[in-house]
Design a protein around this motif. Structure first.
Motif, PDB file in Angstrom:
ATOM      1  N   LEU A 245       0.823  -1.202   0.000  1.00  0.00           N
ATOM      2  CA  LEU A 245       0.000   0.000   0.000  1.00  0.00           C
ATOM      3  C   LEU A 245       0.861   1.257   0.000  1.00  0.00           C
ATOM      4  O   LEU A 245       0.489   2.282  -0.585  1.00  0.00           O
ATOM      5  CB  LEU A 245      -0.919  -0.004   1.232  1.00  0.00           C
ATOM      6  N   LEU A 246       2.046   1.174   0.610  1.00  0.00           N
ATOM      7  CA  LEU A 246       2.879   2.363   0.788  1.00  0.00           C
ATOM      8  C   LEU A 246       4.098   2.415  -0.130  1.00  0.00           C
ATOM      9  O   LEU A 246       4.807   3.429  -0.156  1.00  0.00           O
ATOM     10  CB  LEU A 246       3.360   2.443   2.241  1.00  0.00           C
ATOM     11  N   GLY A 247       4.377   1.349  -0.837  1.00  0.00           N
ATOM     12  CA  GLY A 247       5.548   1.372  -1.696  1.00  0.00           C
ATOM     13  C   GLY A 247       5.832   0.011  -2.302  1.00  0.00           C
ATOM     14  O   GLY A 247       5.085  -0.956  -2.100  1.00  0.00           O
ATOM     15  N   VAL A 259      15.931  -2.268  -4.381  1.00  0.00           N
ATOM     16  CA  VAL A 259      15.528  -0.867  -4.465  1.00  0.00           C
ATOM     17  C   VAL A 259      14.135  -0.708  -3.864  1.00  0.00           C
ATOM     18  O   VAL A 259      13.185  -1.396  -4.268  1.00  0.00           O
ATOM     19  CB  VAL A 259      15.532  -0.377  -5.926  1.00  0.00           C
ATOM     20  N   ILE A 260      14.016   0.161  -2.891  1.00  0.00           N
ATOM     21  CA  ILE A 260      12.733   0.481  -2.268  1.00  0.00           C
ATOM     22  C   ILE A 260      12.215   1.781  -2.872  1.00  0.00           C
ATOM     23  O   ILE A 260      12.953   2.779  -2.962  1.00  0.00           O
ATOM     24  CB  ILE A 260      12.880   0.632  -0.743  1.00  0.00           C
ATOM     25  N   ASP A 261      10.972   1.781  -3.277  1.00  0.00           N
ATOM     26  CA  ASP A 261      10.366   2.954  -3.917  1.00  0.00           C
ATOM     27  C   ASP A 261       9.139   3.380  -3.114  1.00  0.00           C
ATOM     28  O   ASP A 261       8.170   2.622  -2.998  1.00  0.00           O
ATOM     29  CB  ASP A 261       9.977   2.615  -5.362  1.00  0.00           C
ATOM     30  N   ARG A 262       9.204   4.578  -2.551  1.00  0.00           N
ATOM     31  CA  ARG A 262       8.078   5.142  -1.800  1.00  0.00           C
ATOM     32  C   ARG A 262       7.878   6.597  -2.210  1.00  0.00           C
ATOM     33  O   ARG A 262       8.808   7.259  -2.688  1.00  0.00           O
ATOM     34  CB  ARG A 262       8.351   5.078  -0.289  1.00  0.00           C
ATOM     35  N   ARG A 263       6.682   7.081  -2.021  1.00  0.00           N
ATOM     36  CA  ARG A 263       6.391   8.482  -2.324  1.00  0.00           C
ATOM     37  C   ARG A 263       7.204   9.405  -1.421  1.00  0.00           C
ATOM     38  O   ARG A 263       7.575   9.046  -0.294  1.00  0.00           O
ATOM     39  CB  ARG A 263       4.907   8.777  -2.111  1.00  0.00           C
ATOM     40  N   THR A 264       7.482  10.613  -1.931  1.00  0.00           N
ATOM     41  CA  THR A 264       8.166  11.635  -1.137  1.00  0.00           C
ATOM     42  C   THR A 264       7.176  12.750  -0.817  1.00  0.00           C
ATOM     43  O   THR A 264       6.010  12.722  -1.239  1.00  0.00           O
ATOM     44  CB  THR A 264       9.364  12.216  -1.908  1.00  0.00           C
ATOM     45  N   SER A 265       7.650  13.754  -0.114  1.00  0.00           N
ATOM     46  CA  SER A 265       6.783  14.887   0.237  1.00  0.00           C
ATOM     47  C   SER A 265       6.699  15.919  -0.880  1.00  0.00           C
ATOM     48  O   SER A 265       5.984  16.916  -0.757  1.00  0.00           O
ATOM     49  CB  SER A 265       7.305  15.558   1.516  1.00  0.00           C
ATOM     50  N   SER A 266       7.418  15.698  -1.976  1.00  0.00           N
ATOM     51  CA  SER A 266       7.416  16.650  -3.091  1.00  0.00           C
ATOM     52  C   SER A 266       6.136  16.526  -3.909  1.00  0.00           C
ATOM     53  O   SER A 266       5.415  15.529  -3.829  1.00  0.00           O
ATOM     54  CB  SER A 266       8.621  16.399  -3.992  1.00  0.00           C
ATOM     55  N   GLY A 267       5.873  17.552  -4.721  1.00  0.00           N
ATOM     56  CA  GLY A 267       4.756  17.487  -5.642  1.00  0.00           C
ATOM     57  C   GLY A 267       4.990  16.411  -6.688  1.00  0.00           C
ATOM     58  O   GLY A 267       6.094  15.871  -6.805  1.00  0.00           O
ATOM     59  N   LEU A 268       3.983  16.118  -7.494  1.00  0.00           N
ATOM     60  CA  LEU A 268       4.028  14.985  -8.406  1.00  0.00           C
ATOM     61  C   LEU A 268       5.256  15.006  -9.313  1.00  0.00           C
ATOM     62  O   LEU A 268       5.995  14.021  -9.398  1.00  0.00           O
ATOM     63  CB  LEU A 268       2.753  14.941  -9.258  1.00  0.00           C
ATOM     64  N   ASP A 269       5.505  16.112  -9.998  1.00  0.00           N
ATOM     65  CA  ASP A 269       6.624  16.161 -10.942  1.00  0.00           C
ATOM     66  C   ASP A 269       7.958  16.041 -10.214  1.00  0.00           C
ATOM     67  O   ASP A 269       8.860  15.312 -10.649  1.00  0.00           O
ATOM     68  CB  ASP A 269       6.577  17.459 -11.753  1.00  0.00           C
ATOM     69  N   PHE A 270       8.125  16.761  -9.117  1.00  0.00           N
ATOM     70  CA  PHE A 270       9.376  16.696  -8.361  1.00  0.00           C
ATOM     71  C   PHE A 270       9.496  15.362  -7.626  1.00  0.00           C
ATOM     72  O   PHE A 270      10.601  14.905  -7.344  1.00  0.00           O
ATOM     73  CB  PHE A 270       9.465  17.868  -7.378  1.00  0.00           C
ATOM     74  N   ASP A 271       8.349  14.770  -7.314  1.00  0.00           N
ATOM     75  CA  ASP A 271       8.360  13.457  -6.654  1.00  0.00           C
ATOM     76  C   ASP A 271       8.990  12.411  -7.567  1.00  0.00           C
ATOM     77  O   ASP A 271       9.784  11.580  -7.115  1.00  0.00           O
ATOM     78  CB  ASP A 271       6.929  13.042  -6.299  1.00  0.00           C
ATOM     79  N   ARG A 272       8.643  12.455  -8.860  1.00  0.00           N
ATOM     80  CA  ARG A 272       9.242  11.513  -9.810  1.00  0.00           C
ATOM     81  C   ARG A 272      10.762  11.646  -9.802  1.00  0.00           C
ATOM     82  O   ARG A 272      11.493  10.659  -9.771  1.00  0.00           O
ATOM     83  CB  ARG A 272       8.721  11.766 -11.222  1.00  0.00           C
ATOM     84  N   ALA A 274      12.741  13.004  -7.479  1.00  0.00           N
ATOM     85  CA  ALA A 274      13.323  12.652  -6.183  1.00  0.00           C
ATOM     86  C   ALA A 274      13.405  11.136  -6.020  1.00  0.00           C
ATOM     87  O   ALA A 274      14.408  10.600  -5.533  1.00  0.00           O
ATOM     88  CB  ALA A 274      12.503  13.267  -5.053  1.00  0.00           C
ATOM     89  N   ARG A 275      12.355  10.452  -6.441  1.00  0.00           N
ATOM     90  CA  ARG A 275      12.347   8.989  -6.308  1.00  0.00           C
ATOM     91  C   ARG A 275      13.370   8.350  -7.239  1.00  0.00           C
ATOM     92  O   ARG A 275      14.056   7.391  -6.875  1.00  0.00           O
ATOM     93  CB  ARG A 275      10.948   8.446  -6.595  1.00  0.00           C
ATOM     94  N   THR A 276      13.490   8.871  -8.455  1.00  0.00           N
ATOM     95  CA  THR A 276      14.463   8.328  -9.406  1.00  0.00           C
ATOM     96  C   THR A 276      15.881   8.513  -8.895  1.00  0.00           C
ATOM     97  O   THR A 276      16.713   7.591  -8.954  1.00  0.00           O
ATOM     98  CB  THR A 276      14.302   9.007 -10.776  1.00  0.00           C
ATOM     99  N   LEU A 277      16.184   9.711  -8.384  1.00  0.00           N
ATOM    100  CA  LEU A 277      17.517   9.962  -7.843  1.00  0.00           C
ATOM    101  C   LEU A 277      17.797   9.074  -6.637  1.00  0.00           C
ATOM    102  O   LEU A 277      18.913   8.565  -6.464  1.00  0.00           O
ATOM    103  CB  LEU A 277      17.665  11.436  -7.457  1.00  0.00           C
ATOM    104  N   ASP A 278      16.783   8.891  -5.802  1.00  0.00           N
ATOM    105  CA  ASP A 278      16.961   8.051  -4.614  1.00  0.00           C
ATOM    106  C   ASP A 278      17.232   6.597  -5.008  1.00  0.00           C
ATOM    107  O   ASP A 278      18.079   5.930  -4.397  1.00  0.00           O
ATOM    108  CB  ASP A 278      15.712   8.130  -3.731  1.00  0.00           C
ATOM    109  N   GLN A 279      16.533   6.120  -6.022  1.00  0.00           N
ATOM    110  CA  GLN A 279      16.773   4.749  -6.477  1.00  0.00           C
ATOM    111  C   GLN A 279      18.200   4.604  -7.009  1.00  0.00           C
ATOM    112  O   GLN A 279      18.860   3.576  -6.780  1.00  0.00           O
ATOM    113  CB  GLN A 279      15.757   4.373  -7.553  1.00  0.00           C
TER     114      GLN A 279
END
Length: 706
Positions: A245-247, A259-272, A274-279
């Protein structure tokens, strides 16, 4: 803790490392039906080698016995160990059936002993990262789990076909599927519902059937599960994907990354972003850790090595801690988990409609044969072709093999006899040679050090020669290799009378060992009259061979090859059927004792030509990297000081530029004497080499995917 190992095959080195890096454990004994292999593993550890488990258990006080033999032997061996009062640590699968696992659990409980099962992939750091996120709830409630194992089982295509994995249709699922099932049970639990498809059947010589693809779909409560196994050729991939449910978590077992993928606190475009860089950061960190562990392993530091090495060390350490009662039991390796894994594997096999019962043996001819020809190494690539050629010529054949293959006996139409023989045993060789007039020696070893090659390759050749003399053999045909000749730049023309490389002492161990084997036999010819003929095949291609041949280049995968040099010169290629014909002629031709012959066709195709035809016939693209010899040499030289520093087994081999240069095969081979003395006629055309050699070898690889 006093430990022992039963079974000294490939996996034994991993277990040995786990034992010696445990500060409170020591290896005291190794047992194997092949005493030479047991002694090789025990040497340097102060351990004693045994050929008999009963003798080992009677003479040694042992705390834990590691059982690393084929699955169908686990029950009998583990039961004997438990009855002797020792704990058992067994390779997966725990046993070949739940009736056997239940029996062992009962025996262990009565004796107050423990059974551990090495489901080592659940101890990979990447898997442990995934399970921590699943079990902690970091990904939320899980609604989907997918586990894939896409990796060829070469034994299905190339044998040996008496291997337990292909002996029955469900055995491959039991052997490989136990990995996936142990992961499933640990992450989700036992399925409430399953549907199973086993397809892409493959006929196994001797009458068996193997299924190359297995697909399992089901549910564990509200979690949907998919398990997919594909044992045919193709790009290898082993992954686990979990959606919560969360990732999500994506575990790549081959790369040992998760690789764990979860939502960030950023808006949708910046969230993509942030998640890509984190991965990317997660992958870089884990990739660096993996290579560091491999490099640190060169210094023999504990808990380092390849991911598989570390996982087995961690599994062993966890079991030993349980035995010492210094930590609670880990459910991943408990005997009860091993039982549950086998139970679920049996359910999958049953739902697929695949029988686990032993197929009835085909009726064999009752006529007694009287073979006069012995083939040592008759189950290999060239050996199989030789046996076919001998049968076509009207000969009855005896095959000596370490693990006899009844499939070949059945295919021989009543003209083939299989005997068990180990090249290291003079008694085995003497029995195999009884009543024999002609002997072919094609066997080789998987040795890694020069002392091992001397012990397993050169000395057995000498012993065989002595036995041939004693028993009056009419001719011994010894198969050497053109690798014992120098074929690099400046070599000029190599004829059948060209001696082995005068600098053979600086060449690779295989080339040296084959040259040494030649010399001991030719010396017996000169001093005692041994009727020996030496035959050196070139780069052998054809049906049943590997299309990605290392005589062409260094294949890092089926789609990537590094050439030995520029790859423009013609290679000393030869068809396997032509080699078989040449061997038979070397047995029959009169007055050639003490001679050596190179079985090489005319110079017809270069490495680039070979790869071009491979691409055309296979319908795929190969990434080609020409590489000068000096780069191979410098790479080898850079590793050598490290090997010396850490006392690596290969440290005595000083890198040789000449050895790398010889792989370019710049020399021109003249097999005129083979044609004249033996009456040998290879195909002699590029079209035949392409059709029967490249397409022939590629056909087996391609058909295994269909």
């Amino acid at each position: 803790m006093r430990s022992a190992i039963v079974g000294s095959g490939f996996i034994a080195d991993f277990h040995l490392r786990g034992i010696i890096h445990d500060v409170a454990a020591e290896l005291v004994a190794v047992c194997d039906t092949n005493l030479v292999r047991a002694e090789a593993l025990a040497s340097g550890q102060g351990a004693k080698a045994y050929q008999s488990l009963d003798q080992m258990l009677a003479e040694q006080q042992i705390d834990v016995v590691h059982i690393l033999t084929p699955p169908d032997t686990h029950h009998a061996l583990a039961e004997k160990v438990l009855q002797a009062g020792s704990h058992v640590f067994v390779e997966k699968p725990m046993c070949a059936s739940t009736s056997e696992t239940s029996d062992l659990l009962e025996t262990a409980a009565e004796a107050g002993l423990k059974i551990g099962v090495n489901h080592n992939l659940t101890f990979l750091s990447s898997f442990e990262r995934l399970r921590q996120h699943v079990h902690s709830g970091a990904l939320g409630p899980i609604d989907y789990l997918s586990i894939t194992h896409l990796s060829e089982l070469p034994v299905m295509r190339m044998g040996p076909f008496n291997n337990w994995i292909v002996r029955e249709p469900g055995n491959a699922l039991m052997e490989i599927g136990s990995h996936l099932v142990s992961e499933l049970l640990d992450l989700a639990g036992e399925p409430d519902r399953m549907s199973v498809i086993a397809d892409r059947p493959l006929d196994i010589p001797g009458g068996g059937t193997a299924y190359r693809r297995w697909r399992v779909a089901g549910d564990v409560g509200s979690t949907a599960i998919d398990l997919t196994m594909n044992f045919g050729p193709g790009f290898p991939q082993r992954t686990i994907m979990v959606r919560g449910l969360l990732g999500t978590g994506l575990c790549d077992l081959n790369a040992n990354t998760c690789v764990i993928d979860r939502r960030t606190s950023s808006g949708l475009d910046f969230d993509r972003r942030a998640r890509t860089l984190d991965q990317g950061r997660q992958l870089r960190k884990q990739a660096s850790s993996n290579i560091a562990n491999v490099l640190f392993a060169k210094a023999k530091l504990p808990r380092t090595g390849t991911p598989d090495q570390i996982s087995i060390q961690n599994s062993i350490a966890s079991f030993y801690a349980e035995v010492r009662e210094t930590s609670p039991a880990d459910r991943r390796l408990e005997g009860q988990t091993g039982h549950r894994v086998i139970k679920l594997c049996e359910e999958i096999i049953a739902k697929a409609g695949v029988s686990t019962a032993t197929a009835p043996a085909e009726a064999r001819p009752t006529a007694t044969i009287n073979p006069k020809v012995l083939v040592i190494g008759g189950t290999g690539f060239i050996g199989k072709a030789l046996v076919r050629k001998l049968l076509e010529s009207g000969h009855e054949v005896r095959i000596a093999a370490r693990s006899p293959n009844s499939a070949m006996e059945q295919q021989g139409g009543g003209k083939v006899e299989i005997v068990r023989a180990d090249m290291s045993s003079a008694d085995d060789l003497s029995r195999a040679l009884e009543g024999i007039d002609y002997v072919f020696h094609l066997a080789t070893t998987d040795s890694k050090t020069w002392p091992q090659f001397l012990e397993r390759e050169v000395e057995p050749a000498r012993v065989l020669g002595e036995i041939c003399l004693k028993q009056g053999v009419k001719r011994l045909v010894y198969t050497g290799t053109i690798d014992s000749l120098y074929a690099g730049p400046g070599a000029g023309t190599i004829s059948d009378s060209t001696p082995v490389d005068p600098s053979i002492g600086r060449r690779n161990y295989y080339a040296r060992a084959k040259a040494a084997g030649e010399e001991v036999l030719l010396q017996l010819h000169r001093t005692k009259g041994l009727p020996v003929v030496v035959v050196r095949p070139g780069i052998v291609i054809g049906q049943g061979g590997n299309p990605f041949h290392w005589g062409v280049g260094r294949w890092t995968s089926e789609g990537v090859v590094e050439l030995w040099g520029d790859g423009d010169n013609k290679l000393p290629l030869v068809l396997v059927d032509d080699v078989a014909s040449g061997l038979v002629k070397a047995m029959e031709a009169p007055g050639i004792e003490g001679r050596s012959y190179n079985l090489v066709d005319r110079p017809l195709l270069s490495a680039r030509d070979y790869i071009s035809e491979l691409e055309r016939i296979g319908g795929f693209k190969v990434e080609i990297h020409p590489r000068p010899v000096w780069r191979y040499y410098l790479e080898d030289m850079a590793k050598w000081p490290i090997k010396v520093a850490v006392r690596h087994a290969d440290a005595q081999r000083i890198p040789s530029y000449r050895d790398w240069a010889s792989r370019t095969q710049k020399a021109s081979f003249d097999a005129a004497a083979s044609r004249k003395d033996l009456g040998w006629q290879p195909v002699g055309t590029a079209d035949e080499l392409i059709e029967r050699g490249i397409a022939g070898s590629l056909s087996g690889w391609l058909s295994a995917r269909s």
